[in-house]
Design an enzyme around this catalytic site. Structure first.
Site, PDB file in Angstrom:
ATOM      1  N   GLU A 188      -8.709  13.074  17.524  1.00 23.15           N
ATOM      2  CA  GLU A 188      -9.930  12.818  16.759  1.00 23.15           C
ATOM      3  C   GLU A 188     -10.621  11.592  17.336  1.00 23.15           C
ATOM      4  OE1 GLU A 188      -9.229  11.352  12.705  1.00 23.15           O
ATOM      5  OE2 GLU A 188      -7.110  11.755  13.028  1.00 23.15           O
TER       6      GLU A 188
ATOM      7  N   CYS B  59      -5.483  14.190  11.752  1.00 23.15           N
ATOM      8  CA  CYS B  59      -4.151  13.906  12.304  1.00 23.15           C
ATOM      9  C   CYS B  59      -3.293  15.151  12.470  1.00 23.15           C
ATOM     10  CB  CYS B  59      -3.424  12.890  11.414  1.00 23.15           C
ATOM     11  SG  CYS B  59      -4.342  11.371  11.190  1.00 23.15           S
TER      12      CYS B  59
ATOM     13  N   HIS C  80       4.380  12.825   8.974  1.00 26.85           N
ATOM     14  CA  HIS C  80       3.235  12.127   9.577  1.00 26.85           C
ATOM     15  C   HIS C  80       3.214  10.722   8.960  1.00 26.85           C
ATOM     16  CE1 HIS C  80      -0.735  10.846  10.589  1.00 26.85           C
ATOM     17  NE2 HIS C  80      -1.227  11.025   9.370  1.00 26.85           N
TER      18      HIS C  80
HETATM   19  N1  COA Z   1       4.765  -7.649  -1.339  1.00 22.61           N
HETATM   20  C1  COA Z   1       5.131  -6.360  -1.289  1.00 22.61           C
HETATM   21  N2  COA Z   1       4.252  -5.328  -1.479  1.00 22.61           N
HETATM   22  C2  COA Z   1       2.958  -5.643  -1.745  1.00 22.61           C
HETATM   23  C3  COA Z   1       2.535  -6.991  -1.826  1.00 22.61           C
HETATM   24  C4  COA Z   1       3.492  -8.025  -1.620  1.00 22.61           C
HETATM   25  N3  COA Z   1       3.162  -9.313  -1.645  1.00 22.61           N
HETATM   26  N4  COA Z   1       1.206  -6.970  -2.084  1.00 22.61           N
HETATM   27  C5  COA Z   1       0.828  -5.678  -2.192  1.00 22.61           C
HETATM   28  N5  COA Z   1       1.887  -4.881  -1.985  1.00 22.61           N
HETATM   29  C6  COA Z   1       1.931  -3.404  -1.972  1.00 22.61           C
HETATM   30  C7  COA Z   1       1.129  -2.742  -3.062  1.00 22.61           C
HETATM   31  O1  COA Z   1       1.841  -2.724  -4.272  1.00 22.61           O
HETATM   32  C8  COA Z   1       0.928  -1.363  -2.464  1.00 22.61           C
HETATM   33  O2  COA Z   1       2.119  -0.636  -2.598  1.00 22.61           O
HETATM   34  P1  COA Z   1       2.070   0.861  -3.246  1.00 22.61           P
HETATM   35  O3  COA Z   1       1.130   1.663  -2.418  1.00 22.61           O
HETATM   36  O4  COA Z   1       3.485   1.331  -3.137  1.00 22.61           O
HETATM   37  O5  COA Z   1       1.592   0.680  -4.656  1.00 22.61           O
HETATM   38  C9  COA Z   1       0.780  -1.663  -0.967  1.00 22.61           C
HETATM   39  O6  COA Z   1       1.310  -2.967  -0.756  1.00 22.61           O
HETATM   40  C10 COA Z   1      -0.647  -1.626  -0.457  1.00 22.61           C
HETATM   41  O7  COA Z   1      -1.402  -2.458  -1.298  1.00 22.61           O
HETATM   42  P2  COA Z   1      -2.843  -1.996  -1.791  1.00 22.61           P
HETATM   43  O8  COA Z   1      -3.408  -3.052  -2.651  1.00 22.61           O
HETATM   44  O9  COA Z   1      -2.753  -0.609  -2.355  1.00 22.61           O
HETATM   45  O10 COA Z   1      -3.555  -1.969  -0.369  1.00 22.61           O
HETATM   46  P3  COA Z   1      -5.059  -1.700  -0.012  1.00 22.61           P
HETATM   47  O11 COA Z   1      -5.903  -1.405  -1.203  1.00 22.61           O
HETATM   48  O12 COA Z   1      -5.480  -2.859   0.820  1.00 22.61           O
HETATM   49  O13 COA Z   1      -5.023  -0.361   0.897  1.00 22.61           O
HETATM   50  C11 COA Z   1      -4.361   1.581   2.113  1.00 22.61           C
HETATM   51  C12 COA Z   1      -3.891   0.281   1.415  1.00 22.61           C
HETATM   52  C13 COA Z   1      -3.166   2.280   2.755  1.00 22.61           C
HETATM   53  C14 COA Z   1      -4.993   2.512   1.080  1.00 22.61           C
HETATM   54  C15 COA Z   1      -5.396   1.200   3.200  1.00 22.61           C
HETATM   55  O14 COA Z   1      -4.767   0.446   4.190  1.00 22.61           O
HETATM   56  C16 COA Z   1      -6.097   2.387   3.840  1.00 22.61           C
HETATM   57  O15 COA Z   1      -7.139   2.836   3.344  1.00 22.61           O
HETATM   58  N6  COA Z   1      -5.576   2.923   4.971  1.00 22.61           N
HETATM   59  C17 COA Z   1      -6.169   4.048   5.655  1.00 22.61           C
HETATM   60  C18 COA Z   1      -5.979   5.376   4.943  1.00 22.61           C
HETATM   61  C19 COA Z   1      -4.644   6.010   5.140  1.00 22.61           C
HETATM   62  O16 COA Z   1      -3.857   5.625   5.994  1.00 22.61           O
HETATM   63  N7  COA Z   1      -4.378   7.032   4.341  1.00 22.61           N
HETATM   64  C20 COA Z   1      -3.112   7.738   4.390  1.00 22.61           C
HETATM   65  C21 COA Z   1      -3.202   9.199   4.290  1.00 22.61           C
HETATM   66  S1  COA Z   1      -3.689   9.957   5.804  1.00 22.61           S
END
Ligand code: COA
Length: 389
Positions: A79, A111, A233
């Site tokens: 992609e 993906c 994945h």
């Molecule tokens: N210690 C341990 N864990 C912590 C923490 C700390 N100090 N602070 C936050 N976390 C955890 C959160 O609880 C969360 O865990 P959970 O998902 O099990 O609840 C995780 O870290 C991520 O935190 P969050 O606030 O949800 O992160 P974010 O809003 O910044 O975004 C994604 C995370 C993955 C959604 C973001 O990186 C993203 O959009 N990625 C691209 C999309 C993607 O990969 N999608 C997957 C499907 S293809």
């Protein structure tokens, strides 16, 4: 007749950024990235590498003269395409010096596309068992600096040789599929970075896994505990853990412990690279096979492929007696030898990517040790260099 993955090889860049350092720069707790997202290092892809060079660098070291003579199908799932018309597989076939009597195509479905390539190749080899197919998942995962998706970037390519009597994994012929129009992640033609609803995409991923896994078990009358390990994945390694946890109620406590222990091996290398979109599932497979001492020939592995948009597929493979011979054995050492860059250097490299514009461009390749590099653009054509030519 057994058909499946005969060889499996990986390429990424020689650079990475440390995730704890990136977290500090983004005013996040390091444990959010290290534990919450589940990533320790993130591959930094310099402008001298793109989906074509990564693919060629992944495939070249594993191909013998005999393989090259037998390959008549090349599929690049990506992609991160570099042209709206011409398939990156044509550039890759040329760089690899393949036979010209070859079918070269690029496949796209986020993906998921490398899995479509594997299934196409499997069908092809069942009809032409004397031939071999080269399937490569190659991508640069870009969400943008200072975005929520930033800690889930990365990049690289996994090349797989599909053949009869494969050394590594004999693939099953029954798979479970699910495909529907979902706007969880997409990249309009005018965007260089993906648009994503991150939380939504993570939820859809779990829904799709649950759906195709249960459908597979039902239609094949398979008990879940017959699968030694589940391979996912991994857009970030916590994502696979969440999916695995959603399947644990289907098995007893001992099997739960075994699946969780196997998963730690499956995510070991992805933890050091980050997302590589189409190749992520297959880097995880490589990680499982290279680092898991509990695996044995005859073990059944379940594979979950997911592409946003969305498409999911669950299928299985049986580990073959000499599977270690088909693997990229030097990979853990190569990853350990990469150079760490600062957050500032990573940001500079991120912004130096070849621009989508007509003017000639020159890319510095002096610092890039790889065999295949992108040297720039001339007369609106990308310029690739094979340093061994
Ligand atoms: N210690 C341990 N864990 C912590 C923490 C700390 N100090 N602070 C936050 N976390 C955890 C959160 O609880 C969360 O865990 P959970 O998902 O099990 O609840 C995780 O870290 C991520 O935190 P969050 O606030 O949800 O992160 P974010 O809003 O910044 O975004 C994604 C995370 C993955 C959604 C973001 O990186 C993203 O959009 N990625 C691209 C999309 C993607 O990969 N999608 C997957 C499907 S293809």
């Amino acid at each position: 007749m057994k058909v499946g993955i005969d060889k499996l090889h990986f390429a990424t860049s020689h650079l990475y950024v440390d995730m704890a350092e990136l977290a500090v720069a983004r005013q996040a707790e390091p444990d959010k990235y290290l534990i919450g997202i589940g990533q320790s290092k993130m591959a930094v892809i310099p402008p001298s590498q793109d989906a074509v060079t990564l693919a060629a660098n992944a495939a070249a070291p594993m191909l013998t003269a005999e393989d090259i003579a037998a390959i008549d199908l090349v599929v690049v799932g990506t992609e991160s395409g570099i042209d709206n018309s011409k398939a990156s597989a044509i550039y890759v076939a040329e760089l690899l010096g393949l036979n010209r009597r070859v079918r070269t195509i690029e496949m796209k479905e986020a993906c998921y596309a490398a899995t479509a390539g594997i299934q196409l190749a499997q069908d092809h080899i069942r009809i032409h068992p004397d031939k071999k197919a080269l399937v490569i998942g190659s991508d640069v995962a870009r969400y943008g600096l200072n975005t929520p998706g930033e800690p889930t970037q990365g990049g690289g390519a996994v090349a797989m040789l599909i053949s009869a009597d494969p050394q590594v994994l004999a693939l099953g012929t029954t798979t479970s599929l699910l495909s529907a129009d979902v706007m969880d992640f997409w990249r309009p033609l005018y965007h260089t970075e993906a648009l994503v609803d991150g939380k939504y995409s993570s939820n859809i991923y779990i829904d799709y896994f649950q759906d195709v896994f249960k459908d597979y078990l039902k239609t094949t009358h398979t008990r879940p505990e017959t699968m030694t390990a589940l391979v996912f994945h991994l857009p970030y390694t916590k994502m696979g853990l969440k999916a695995l946890r959603s399947a644990l109620p289907l098995v007893d406590d001992d099997q739960q412990k075994r699946w969780l222990a196997h998963f730690e091996h499956a995510r070991q290398l992805n933890r050091q690279v980050g997302n590589l979109y189409t190749g992520s599932l297959y880097l995880s497979l490589l990680s499982q096979l290279l680092t898991d001492p509990q695996l044995q020939p005859g073990d059944q592995l379940g594979l979950f492929s997911y592409g946003s948009g969305a498409e999911g597929e669950f299928y299985t493979g049986e580990l073959q007696p000499d599977y270690q011979l088909g693997l990229d054995a030097g990979l853990p050492q190569r990853l350990a030898r990469r150079r760490r860059v600062s957050v500032a250097e990573y940001e500079t490299l991120f912004n130096q990517q070849l621009q989508w514009q007509a003017e000639d461009q020159v890319v510095s390749v002096a610092d890039d040790p790889h065999r295949f590099v992108l040297t720039g653009q001339k007369a609106e054509q990308r310029q690739y260099l094979d340093r061994e030519a």
